[in-house]
Design a protein around this motif. Structure first.
Motif, PDB file in Angstrom:
ATOM      1  N   TYR A  63       2.884 -31.967  25.917  1.00  7.47           N
ATOM      2  CA  TYR A  63       3.026 -31.757  24.471  1.00  7.47           C
ATOM      3  C   TYR A  63       1.661 -31.572  23.796  1.00  7.47           C
ATOM      4  O   TYR A  63       1.323 -32.245  22.826  1.00  7.47           O
ATOM      5  CB  TYR A  63       3.822 -32.896  23.839  1.00  7.47           C
ATOM      6  N   VAL A  64       0.912 -30.631  24.355  1.00  9.08           N
ATOM      7  CA  VAL A  64      -0.384 -30.262  23.785  1.00  9.08           C
ATOM      8  C   VAL A  64      -0.126 -29.291  22.636  1.00  9.08           C
ATOM      9  O   VAL A  64       0.279 -28.155  22.850  1.00  9.08           O
ATOM     10  CB  VAL A  64      -1.290 -29.602  24.844  1.00  9.08           C
ATOM     11  N   LEU A  65      -0.337 -29.747  21.421  1.00  9.96           N
ATOM     12  CA  LEU A  65      -0.050 -28.941  20.242  1.00  9.96           C
ATOM     13  C   LEU A  65      -0.946 -27.700  20.213  1.00  9.96           C
ATOM     14  O   LEU A  65      -2.166 -27.817  20.371  1.00  9.96           O
ATOM     15  CB  LEU A  65      -0.262 -29.783  18.985  1.00  9.96           C
ATOM     16  N   HIS A  66      -0.337 -26.521  20.073  1.00 14.41           N
ATOM     17  CA  HIS A  66      -1.042 -25.232  20.055  1.00 14.41           C
ATOM     18  C   HIS A  66      -1.792 -24.961  21.366  1.00 14.41           C
ATOM     19  O   HIS A  66      -2.750 -24.191  21.395  1.00 14.41           O
ATOM     20  CB  HIS A  66      -2.055 -25.150  18.893  1.00 14.41           C
ATOM     21  N   GLY A  67      -1.347 -25.583  22.463  1.00 15.51           N
ATOM     22  CA  GLY A  67      -2.083 -25.482  23.722  1.00 15.51           C
ATOM     23  C   GLY A  67      -2.303 -24.062  24.198  1.00 15.51           C
ATOM     24  O   GLY A  67      -3.400 -23.712  24.651  1.00 15.51           O
ATOM     25  N   ALA A  68      -1.278 -23.212  24.088  1.00 16.72           N
ATOM     26  CA  ALA A  68      -1.411 -21.836  24.575  1.00 16.72           C
ATOM     27  C   ALA A  68      -2.182 -20.949  23.609  1.00 16.72           C
ATOM     28  O   ALA A  68      -2.621 -19.859  23.984  1.00 16.72           O
ATOM     29  CB  ALA A  68      -0.022 -21.239  24.823  1.00 16.72           C
TER      30      ALA A  68
END
Length: 379
Positions: free
Chosen positions: A157-162
């Motif tokens: 759940y890495v926010l804005h990871g991509a």
């Protein structure tokens, strides 16, 4: 310090309120990008407008080209972001990552901060390893490899990871998984080899990733702070992020409450405005009191952090827990008082409930922070 804005802060609040209402509205941003199934979940054009307003570099020191403001001022912007449900990487980039980069050397700051300040780049942090926020346990490993490190593990759940041009990753460089020491933070660029993202859309339509590191090679310059001494930097980042998330939650609660009160003044039943029914008046008054208490404790937490108080960590958890309770009440009362229309996608009140649900989990839910408050208070 008094729990109200001084003249400069009041001017900032007015500016942020007008900007978010005009440029960051639900129809113009959230619904627009959601309905187009945007892979980022936010508009890069709006992010550049954030930069033009000076918002992106609020927490960056003036010597590094920023505005040198504090958590209190960032909270003013975040409250308006929450009030309008404006999708943006402000919390991840301009609060969490900017706080981490304060502890980086001049070369790293010179490499990463200009892109943040200009709005050209988006940054995020990769901390959690599971469904729940538990930063006390870090299992992602960074092992010595030549003059650098080899990063292996997964962050969830890495926010804005991509979408991020760089991720601040917390990894273990020594000790066992539950040790407080032995943590190091790394700046990992988006083009790093052997890093992959599995994108997921959260309940509020924002985007996150399960990010895997399969032997990512990093040079020594990627280290933020000291090797094995990253827990202090991580904690500073988390305190700022939790207060920021609380401020955004106050905005969500306020937006939902205002929408509900407006509806009470318009909807008629049995020939009367439903706002004239005493039971609903009592519930609205109670909600107003809870939201104002949540706002006050969040402002106090920000003031304590900016003032260097040793109890800022405690107050950050108090704020996060209290705001979660108040915002949860605001969205539930909002949907219920709207009746059947509150359950439809056409009406915005349900979007506040979705944002509240995602925000409550970010950087620890109400129960996690209530436990921290009890522990730090000696209970």
């Amino acid at each position: 310090m008094p729990l109200y804005h001084d003249d400069d802060q009041a001017m900032l609040a007015e500016t942020a309120s007008q900007f978010m209402a005009e440029e960051g509205s639900i129809a113009k941003q959230l619904r627009h990008w959601r309905d187009r199934d945007c892979k980022d979940g936010f508009g890069h054009g709006l992010w550049k407008q954030f930069a033009e307003m000076g918002f992106t570099g609020m927490l960056v020191d003036e010597d590094d080209g920023g505005l040198g403001m504090g958590s209190y001022e960032a909270g003013i912007v975040l409250e308006e972001i929450g009030r309008n449900l404006t999708p943006s990487p402000f919390l991840a980039s301009s609060v969490l990552t900017a706080t981490a980069l304060k502890h980086a050397d001049s070369n790293a700051r010179g490499r990463w901060l200009p892109g943040l300040i200009s709005g050209e780049h988006v940054y995020t942090v990769a901390i959690d390893e599971g469904a729940k926020h538990r930063p006390e346990r870090i299992t992602t490993k960074a092992e010595k490899s030549g003059n650098g490190f080899r990063l292996t593990g997964q962050k969830d759940y890495v926010l804005h990871g991509a979408s991020a041009d760089m991720l601040v990753v917390a990894a273990r460089t020594s000790g066992s998984d539950d040790d407080n020491d032995g943590i190091t933070l790394f700046a990992v660029p988006k083009d790093a080899s052997n890093m992959s993202h599995d994108a997921v859309r959260l309940v509020d339509s924002s985007m996150a990733t399960h990010t895997k590191f399969d032997g990512v090679e990093l040079d020594g310059d990627a280290v933020i702070g000291e090797v094995d001494g990253g827990r202090e930097v991580l904690n500073a980042m988390l305190i700022a992020g939790r207060i920021g998330a609380a401020a955004e939650g106050v905005g969500v609660a306020s937006g939902a409450m205002d929408m509900t009160v407006d509806y009470l003044k318009q909807r008629k039943q049995f020939g009367k405005l439903i706002g004239e029914f005493q039971s609903l008046q009592h519930r609205a008054a109670h909600l107003y009191s809870e939201v104002e208490i949540a706002r006050a404790v969040t402002m106090k937490a920000a003031q304590m952090l900016d003032g260097g108080s040793e109890k800022a960590d405690l107050m950050a958890s108090v704020a996060k827990a209290k705001v979660a309770k108040a915002a949860g009440l605001a969205v539930k009362e909002g949907v219920q008082m709207h009746g059947g229309i509150g359950m439809t996608d056409e009406y915005d009140i349900g979007l506040y409930m979705k944002r509240d649900r995602a925000l409550q989990e970010f950087l620890g839910d109400m129960y996690y922070h209530a436990g921290r408050v009890a522990e730090m208070s000696g209970y």
